[in-house]
Scaffold this active site. Structure first.
Site, PDB file in Angstrom:
ATOM      1  N   HIS A  94       1.181  -0.773   0.065  1.00  0.00           N
ATOM      2  CA  HIS A  94      -0.587   0.081  -0.023  1.00  0.00           C
ATOM      3  C   HIS A  94       0.658   1.555   0.245  1.00  0.00           C
ATOM      4  O   HIS A  94       1.413   1.411   1.177  1.00  0.00           O
ATOM      5  CB  HIS A  94      -0.933  -0.032   1.180  1.00  0.00           C
ATOM      6  CG  HIS A  94      -1.953   1.335   1.558  1.00  0.00           C
ATOM      7  ND1 HIS A  94      -2.709   1.930   0.516  1.00  0.00           N
ATOM      8  CD2 HIS A  94      -1.706   2.508   2.431  1.00  0.00           C
ATOM      9  CE1 HIS A  94      -3.369   3.254   0.694  1.00  0.00           C
ATOM     10  NE2 HIS A  94      -3.118   3.415   2.229  1.00  0.00           N
ATOM     11  N   HIS A  96       1.055   5.931  -0.747  1.00  0.00           N
ATOM     12  CA  HIS A  96       0.164   6.988  -1.168  1.00  0.00           C
ATOM     13  C   HIS A  96       0.951   7.986  -2.496  1.00  0.00           C
ATOM     14  O   HIS A  96       1.048   8.788  -2.220  1.00  0.00           O
ATOM     15  CB  HIS A  96       0.513   8.103   0.245  1.00  0.00           C
ATOM     16  CG  HIS A  96      -1.122   7.450   0.674  1.00  0.00           C
ATOM     17  ND1 HIS A  96      -2.148   8.294   1.213  1.00  0.00           N
ATOM     18  CD2 HIS A  96      -1.290   6.237   1.584  1.00  0.00           C
ATOM     19  CE1 HIS A  96      -2.613   7.354   2.664  1.00  0.00           C
ATOM     20  NE2 HIS A  96      -2.226   6.312   2.568  1.00  0.00           N
ATOM     21  N   ASP A 119       0.405  -4.905 -19.972  1.00  0.00           N
ATOM     22  CA  ASP A 119       1.360  -6.113 -19.594  1.00  0.00           C
ATOM     23  C   ASP A 119       1.597  -6.579 -17.923  1.00  0.00           C
ATOM     24  O   ASP A 119       1.853  -7.236 -17.912  1.00  0.00           O
ATOM     25  CB  ASP A 119       3.289  -5.714 -19.947  1.00  0.00           C
ATOM     26  CG  ASP A 119       3.068  -5.272 -21.358  1.00  0.00           C
ATOM     27  OD1 ASP A 119       2.897  -6.084 -22.417  1.00  0.00           O
ATOM     28  OD2 ASP A 119       4.129  -4.634 -21.474  1.00  0.00           O
ATOM     29  N   HIS A 170      -8.687   7.883  -0.988  1.00  0.00           N
ATOM     30  CA  HIS A 170      -7.120   7.309  -0.748  1.00  0.00           C
ATOM     31  C   HIS A 170      -5.540   6.947  -1.612  1.00  0.00           C
ATOM     32  O   HIS A 170      -5.319   7.780  -1.573  1.00  0.00           O
ATOM     33  CB  HIS A 170      -7.385   6.194   0.252  1.00  0.00           C
ATOM     34  CG  HIS A 170      -6.556   5.229   1.274  1.00  0.00           C
ATOM     35  ND1 HIS A 170      -7.474   4.943   1.984  1.00  0.00           N
ATOM     36  CD2 HIS A 170      -5.726   5.969   1.703  1.00  0.00           C
ATOM     37  CE1 HIS A 170      -6.219   4.497   2.704  1.00  0.00           C
ATOM     38  NE2 HIS A 170      -4.926   4.738   2.142  1.00  0.00           N
ATOM     39  N   TYR A 228       7.207 -14.202 -23.680  1.00  0.00           N
ATOM     40  CA  TYR A 228       7.634 -12.834 -22.886  1.00  0.00           C
ATOM     41  C   TYR A 228       8.776 -13.586 -22.322  1.00  0.00           C
ATOM     42  O   TYR A 228       8.465 -14.320 -21.311  1.00  0.00           O
ATOM     43  CB  TYR A 228       7.265 -11.773 -22.167  1.00  0.00           C
ATOM     44  CG  TYR A 228       7.464 -11.156 -21.741  1.00  0.00           C
ATOM     45  CD1 TYR A 228       7.960 -10.145 -22.745  1.00  0.00           C
ATOM     46  CD2 TYR A 228       8.009 -10.658 -20.420  1.00  0.00           C
ATOM     47  CE1 TYR A 228       8.453  -8.559 -21.861  1.00  0.00           C
ATOM     48  CE2 TYR A 228       8.956  -9.564 -20.196  1.00  0.00           C
ATOM     49  CZ  TYR A 228       8.853  -8.700 -20.818  1.00  0.00           C
ATOM     50  OH  TYR A 228       9.633  -7.613 -20.399  1.00  0.00           O
TER      51      TYR A 228
HETATM   52 ZN   LIG Z   1      -3.047   5.005   3.109  1.00  0.00          ZN
END
Ligand SMILES: [Zn+2]
Length: 231
Positions: A94, A96, A119, A170, A228
Site C-alpha cells: 500500500h 500514497h 502487460d 485514498h 515473454y
Molecule cells: Zn493509506
C-alpha cells in the site's frame, strides 16, 4: 520466528522510498509465510532510516500480533482480510504514490490506454467506493479490505488478472506472489497512472486500448502459452 521473511519484507519496504513511491512512512508492505498462517508486516510509523529487519512484526491472519517489539502498520487489518479471503496472493503493498492517489481522489478507474498497462493489468484497475460512516466506525481498516473484495466480486474481476485497486479518496493497494512483486506492481501502477494523466491531458478523448491489443499483450506475458522473457 520467520527471520528470513522479516529480512525480505524489510527489504521490500525499503523499495518504497527507493522507487519514489512514498514520502515519510506513507506506505506498507507485507508477505504471507509459506504455512499461510502468518504474515510479516512493517511496524507502524518507524522511519525508514532507523528501521531494521528485526523491527518487522509477525501477525496471524486475524491481524493479531504474534511477535514484534512494535505495533504493526495501522493498515494491518486490511492486509489480514485480503490474505484471509483472496486465494493465491502472497504479498501486499500500500502506498500514497502521487499519480495513483490522483486517480483515487478523482474517483476514476484506471482505463487501459496502452500496452504498458496491458502487460500487467488485464483490464481497468477499479476505483473502489468510499467507506460509509458505519464501515468507518466498525473496523475501518478491515472494512477497507471488505470494500476491495466487494469491488472485485461486483465487477466480476479476478485478483490475478488485476493485481491492484485504487481506493476512492485514498490510494492504491497492489498484490503479487510475494512482497517484492507487490511493490513492483505498485511501481508499475504509479507509472501507468502518470502516463494516463499525460494521455488524458493531451487528449481528453483519447481512445481506450482495443481489446485485441489488450489480449495480445496480457496473454503473451501471463497466458497459458506465454512467451515473454527467458525460459
Ligand atoms: Zn493509506
Amino acid at each position: 520466528m520467520l527471520e528470513q521473511l522479516k529480512e525480505k519484507v524489510f527489504q521490500a519496504n525499503l523499495e518504497l522510498p527507493k522507487q519514489g513511491l512514498i514520502k515519510y512512512t506513507w506506505g506498507n508492505v507485507s508477505q504471507l509465510d509459506e504455512s499461510k498462517q502468518y504474515f510479516v508486516i512493517k511496524p507502524s510509523g518507524v522511519s525508514y532510516d532507523k528501521m531494521q529487519a528485526s523491527d518487522m512484526v509477525v501477525c496471524d491472519l486475524s491481524g493479531q500480533v504474534v511477535e514484534g517489539n512494535y505495533r504493526p502498520s495501522s493498515d494491518t487489518p486490511t492486509h489480514a482480510y485480503l490474505y484471509q479471503h483472496v486465494k493465491n496472493i502472497g504479498g501486499i503493498c500500500h502506498t500514497h504514490s502521487t499519480y495513483a492517489v490522483g486517480f483515487s481522489q478523482a474517483g476514476l478507474d484506471l482505463l487501459p490506454r496502452g500496452t504498458t498497462h496491458a502487460d500487467t493489468f488485464y483490464g481497468a484497475v477499479p476505483c473502489a467506493r468510499f467507506l460509509t460512516e458505519a464501515e468507518i466506525q466498525a473496523g475501518y481498516e478491515q472494512n477497507t479490505g471488505k470494500v476491495i473484495l466487494e469491488t472485485f466480486q461486483k465487477r466480476q474481476i479476478s485478483f490475478q488478472d488485476i493485481p491492484g485497486v485504487l481506493l476512492q479518496g485514498h490510494g492504491p493497494f497492489t498484490w503479487g506472489k510475494d512482497a517484492f512483486q507487490a511493490v513492483e506492481q505498485a511501481t508499475i501502477l504509479e507509472e501507468i497512472c502518470k502516463m494516463n494523466f499525460i494521455t488524458q491531458s493531451l487528449n481528453p478523448n483519447a481512445e481506450i486500448l482495443p481489446q485485441r491489443i489488450l489480449d495480445k499483450h496480457y496473454q503473451r506475458k501471463h497466458g497459458k502459452d506465454a512467451y515473454y522473457g527467458q525460459k
